[in-house]
Design a protein around this motif. Sequence first.
Motif: not given
Length: 234
Positions: A77-80, A4-6, A70-74
């Motif tokens: 994906q991140l689970g948090s 995610f950071i990358r 897009e934020k809510h998709i992330l």
Amino acid sequence: MRGFIRYQFISYIRSLKMIPPLTVFGLWVIILYTYKDVPILSSYAVTSIAIYLIMAWITMSIFSIEGESEKHILFMQLGSKLRYLWGKWAICLFAAIILIIFSIFYPILMNNFREAIQPIHFGLSIYNHFILALFGIFVGTFFSVTSFASKKYTWLSAILVIVVSISYSGLVEKVGLLKWGLLLFPPVMNVIKYLNGEDMVHIGQEFWLAVLWGLTYTVVGFIVILKMFLLKER
């Protein structure tokens, strides 16, 4: 998390949103050190303020890379939701470190100072640049992820906070009653006041109390942001 950071780093580079703040900051530093034999501490005070302003700008641009969907998709994906916030902050800290290194070492490499830099100057410069960078990240994050101000007024609100925090001493001098209300704003002038004098500085109890207040404000401020962010996104 690393992925995610990358992803955030690449997205930020591709968005080209980093060009205006980095250009402004680079020109600010270069123009400041156009002349030789400048004082050490007061010069670092100016670049500390510059980092405060620019980091608020960079932080808000980093948080504006993706839209709401897009934020809510992330989030999924991140689970948090906290991982999303920590990832954004990681990019902000990376940008801050680059600016701090440039601010501190550019005048040293260009031999701009009127005297040799001492360990006390170096230590104060690192502390001031880093804590003001955190203040900038705090302001930028606060108006990016909370519902404190409506979206169309986020930039205006951030600028207002920055101006008030920099003008703290003058405002309190004119209207003493503002002293307690202004404690809510980043204690910028309380942090850099040890850079405003001559290149000789005395480190005493007052200095350490100022450091303690700056660090306390930072920790409490980011905790408040975490709570407000989670309340907004629940």
